[in-house]
Design an enzyme around this catalytic site. Sequence first.
Site, PDB file in Angstrom:
ATOM      1  N   HIS A  67     -12.339  27.155 -48.053  1.00  0.00           N
ATOM      2  CA  HIS A  67     -12.576  26.141 -49.079  1.00  0.00           C
ATOM      3  C   HIS A  67     -11.823  24.880 -48.695  1.00  0.00           C
ATOM      4  O   HIS A  67     -11.027  24.885 -47.769  1.00  0.00           O
ATOM      5  CB  HIS A  67     -12.150  26.648 -50.461  1.00  0.00           C
ATOM      6  CG  HIS A  67     -10.726  27.104 -50.515  1.00  0.00           C
ATOM      7  ND1 HIS A  67     -10.325  28.344 -50.063  1.00  0.00           N
ATOM      8  CD2 HIS A  67      -9.604  26.476 -50.921  1.00  0.00           C
ATOM      9  CE1 HIS A  67      -9.021  28.462 -50.213  1.00  0.00           C
ATOM     10  NE2 HIS A  67      -8.551  27.343 -50.727  1.00  0.00           N
ATOM     11  N   ALA A  68     -12.100  23.817 -49.421  1.00  0.00           N
ATOM     12  CA  ALA A  68     -11.403  22.547 -49.237  1.00  0.00           C
ATOM     13  C   ALA A  68     -11.244  21.928 -50.626  1.00  0.00           C
ATOM     14  O   ALA A  68     -11.502  22.584 -51.639  1.00  0.00           O
ATOM     15  CB  ALA A  68     -12.189  21.637 -48.287  1.00  0.00           C
TER      16      ALA A  68
END
Length: 155
Positions: A67-68
């Site tokens: 994820h970011a």
Amino acid sequence: MELKDILSPQLVRLGVRAGDWREAVMEAGRLLVAGGIATPRYVEAMIRTAETLGPYMVIAPGIAMPHARPEDGVSRTGMAFVRLDVPVAFGHGANDPVDLVIPLAAVNHDAHVMAMAQLAEQLSNPETLRRVRAAATPDEAWRALTGVEEGAGRG
């Protein structure tokens, strides 16, 4: 939001080939882009984040959840699911190699809390993991992950 609301069977792929962890994240990220969940910039940010912070996203044996940040290109909260044909190393001593890649994109910190709790519960169940790894179709894997049984509505 429940898990079945942010992960659809259309965003599940089985038998995906990847030469290394970057390709695995890229393949999983492509599903987020195809589903209108995130932009290609978000996929690049997931890879950059792993390069910077290391294999933190390998959350359990064989399971990675890249994820970011929301500002890196999230359009709406969602996730995808990829089962790799051949597991790849992410550089995590205890939990490598990884065969299940579950990219997450969230519009904010709170949008996905219930879904994440449900996913954690499902992934901590050895029978669920067995079903996910043995699934013959994306729908079968989705049902195992979300706990939605055959004949039940998808919300």
